[in-house]
Motif scaffolding. Structure first.
Motif, mmCIF file in Angstrom:
data_model
loop_
_atom_site.group_PDB
_atom_site.id
_atom_site.type_symbol
_atom_site.label_atom_id
_atom_site.label_comp_id
_atom_site.label_asym_id
_atom_site.label_seq_id
_atom_site.Cartn_x
_atom_site.Cartn_y
_atom_site.Cartn_z
ATOM 1 N N THR A 77 21.611 -6.829 3.614
ATOM 2 C CA THR A 77 20.846 -6.245 2.522
ATOM 3 C C THR A 77 21.503 -4.919 2.176
ATOM 4 N N ARG B 220 16.523 -7.707 10.678
ATOM 5 C CA ARG B 220 15.503 -6.843 11.257
ATOM 6 C C ARG B 220 15.750 -5.370 10.974
ATOM 7 N N TYR C 8 14.163 -0.086 1.550
ATOM 8 C CA TYR C 8 14.093 -1.342 2.294
ATOM 9 C C TYR C 8 12.664 -1.878 2.348
ATOM 10 N N PHE C 9 11.697 -0.942 2.343
ATOM 11 C CA PHE C 9 10.299 -1.337 2.521
ATOM 12 C C PHE C 9 9.561 -1.541 1.203
ATOM 13 N N PRO D 60 9.736 -3.878 -1.118
ATOM 14 C CA PRO D 60 9.174 -5.215 -1.362
ATOM 15 C C PRO D 60 7.871 -5.474 -0.618
ATOM 16 N N TYR D 61 7.686 -4.820 0.545
ATOM 17 C CA TYR D 61 6.465 -5.052 1.308
ATOM 18 C C TYR D 61 5.234 -4.525 0.577
ATOM 19 N N ALA D 62 5.429 -3.475 -0.220
ATOM 20 C CA ALA D 62 4.294 -2.915 -0.965
ATOM 21 C C ALA D 62 3.766 -3.884 -2.011
ATOM 22 N N LYS D 63 4.620 -4.799 -2.472
ATOM 23 C CA LYS D 63 4.217 -5.756 -3.497
ATOM 24 C C LYS D 63 3.826 -7.112 -2.912
ATOM 25 N N ALA D 64 4.021 -7.274 -1.605
ATOM 26 C CA ALA D 64 3.720 -8.561 -0.981
ATOM 27 C C ALA D 64 2.209 -8.802 -0.943
ATOM 28 N N ARG D 65 1.785 -10.020 -1.199
ATOM 29 C CA ARG D 65 0.358 -10.349 -1.230
ATOM 30 C C ARG D 65 -0.354 -10.047 0.076
ATOM 31 N N THR E 269 0.264 -7.781 2.313
ATOM 32 C CA THR E 269 0.106 -6.333 2.458
ATOM 33 C C THR E 269 -1.000 -5.818 1.546
ATOM 34 N N ARG E 270 -1.023 -6.267 0.305
ATOM 35 C CA ARG E 270 -2.049 -5.805 -0.642
ATOM 36 C C ARG E 270 -3.431 -6.299 -0.237
#
Length: 475
Positions: free
Chosen positions: A371, A400, A454-455, A457-462, A464-465
């Protein structure tokens, strides 16, 4: 012939690698002989890192005067006094030289011998007829400028880094053959001091560096008036000593000529092993240099080889690191291994370009699933305040979140690269970089910003929300 010297250790070469080895051994009371046929301090002190960086420092000041108007400072165009510039780099050499001097090392208890070394058998060295029979040897003979086999080149009085710093007058038009670190640094340095400069490179500029980072530097060189000819094969050299000419063949097959007042050959380095009598010592070697394993041992168990002589990473810091490994191996019989990852590198142009660990291309070639994270200097507040927004941090991340490498182009890239060297040495991941707290405003925040991406995408992940909404309902 005098009596045979029988020290515990004989070090051949008084450059960065040899000096560090000899000093380290002497510090522990080991009887040490140090052999050097040229100037103490080697290439780095006398014709390499030290004078080149001192020249670049003068060039940087001249360019700062030219660009002062952008900072609200009115200044006349700089008048470069080249003899004074030369006097300064010679003064810098003189200031550092005592650290590498014969007097200092003899004061440490090292026996220093001036002369050319040659093995006469696997355990005996002759230094201009004087014999040294040591228990162990370390070969740290360094490297010399490589001169390509170009028809007509040998007939021209070309410059290399070994003779460039003997110039008394600024070249009118410096023709640089080679687009590696030395060629790029000197092209920009002499351009900023007032010379016209043309740089010729067979492939792309800085071919070992990340192309995204090189693109930033290329734009700056062009903007400052350096003429870049990339992707051109040099098929001949001619002209006169006062007006050398290179004959080129471009990627389209068309031939053309380019000339100047001086020619600098900066086409890489070659290991300095000729005349050492390696065959008599049973030491294998090839075109690149002395053959060593990752433990630095040669095919003669009594002999280690370190630094440029091995044909590996030709950096002063690599030589110093390997000297430390050699001392550990020889004095304490500890197992040592060269690092698997590349040594860090910095090209000290403006903007600087640094790399620690693997580039994106190297990581992908090694089979890593990567990445890539990037942060532009234009997004960094310190870079904005300094007016140094042409820059980029590029992180190469594996599985990871493991950091595999980092590249930086921009102001202070060399210092930022040190941060990533530490992160790689400690096997840090992007979470570690995202979590550290640099002072504000600082260029180091560009590295933190890249890691934080790097993080995103996690904020937009279902999942996580959904977790955030659940926690909100729980008060």
């Amino acid at each position: 012939m005098s009596d045979i010297l029988t020290p515990d250790l004989c070090v051949v070469g008084a450059g960065a690698a040899g000096l560090s080895t000899a000093a380290g051994a002497a510090a522990f009371g080991v009887s040490t002989v140090l052999v050097e046929r040229g100037a103490m301090g080697g290439e780095c002190l006398n014709t390499g890192c030290v004078p080149s960086k001192a020249l670049l420092a003068s060039a940087h000041r001249a360019q700062a005067v030219r660009e002062a108007g952008a900072y609200g400072i009115e200044a006349a165009p700089p008048e470069v006094d080249f003899p004074a510039v030369k006097a300064r780099w010679r003064a810098v050499i003189a200031a550092i030289a005592p650290n590498d001097s014969r007097e200092r090392f003899e004061g440490l208890g090292v026996t220093v011998i001036e002369g050319s070394a040659r093995f006469v058998d696997p355990r005996t060295l002759s230094v201009d007829g004087r014999l040294v029979r040591a228990r162990r040897f370390v070969l740290a003979t360094g490297s010399a400028p490589a001169v390509p086999a170009i028809p007509g080149l040998a007939a021209l009085p070309f410059l290399t880094n070994e003779t460039l710093f003997d110039l008394d007058l600024l070249p009118e038009h410096l023709l640089v053959l080679g687009g590696g670190p030395v060629g790029v640094e000197m092209a920009q340095g002499f351009r900023r001091l007032g010379a016209a400069v043309t740089l010729v490179q067979r492939g792309p500029l800085l071919p070992r560096a990340d192309p995204d980072l090189v693109a930033v530097l290329r734009r700056r060189l062009l903007a400052e008036g350096v003429r870049l000819i990339e992707g051109a094969e040099v098929i001949g050299a001619g002209g006169t000593p006062e007006a050398p000419v290179l004959e080129l063949r471009g990627a389209d097959g068309a031939a053309h000529r380019v000339g100047g007042s001086h020619l600098l050959v900066a086409a890489g380095r070659r290991a300095s092993v000729a005349g050492l009598g390696l065959e008599a010592a049973g030491i294998a070697h090839g075109e690149k240099g002395i053959t060593v394993g990752r433990d630095l041992r040669t095919t003669n168990p009594r002999v280690l080889a370190i630094g440029d002589a091995t044909g590996r990473a030709a950096y002063t810091h690599a030589a110093g690191h390997q000297a430390g490994l050699a001392v550990r191996a020889l004095l304490f019989r500890l197992p040592v291994r060269l690092p698997a990852a590349p040594y860090p590198s910095v090209t000290f142009c403006d903007p600087e370009l640094g790399q620690a660990g693997l580039t994106q291309a190297e990581a992908e070639a090694a089979g890593h699933r990567v990445t890539v994270l990037a942060s532009a200097f234009a997004e960094n507040d310190r870079a904005q305040t300094e007016g140094e927004t042409q820059g980029l941090v590029k992180l190469v991340v594996g599985r990871r979140g493991r950091l595999l490498g980092a590249g930086v182009v921009g102001a202070g890239a060399g210092e930022l690269t040190a941060l990533f060297c530490l992160a790689l040495a400690k096997r840090a991941n992007v979470g570690d970089l995202a979590g550290f707290v640099p002072a504000y405003p600082s260029l180091a925040d560009a590295g933190k910003r890249a890691a934080t991406a790097y993080f995103a995408p996690y904020a937009k992940a279902r999942p996580t929300r959904a977790l955030v909404r659940l926690l909100a309902r729980l008060g």
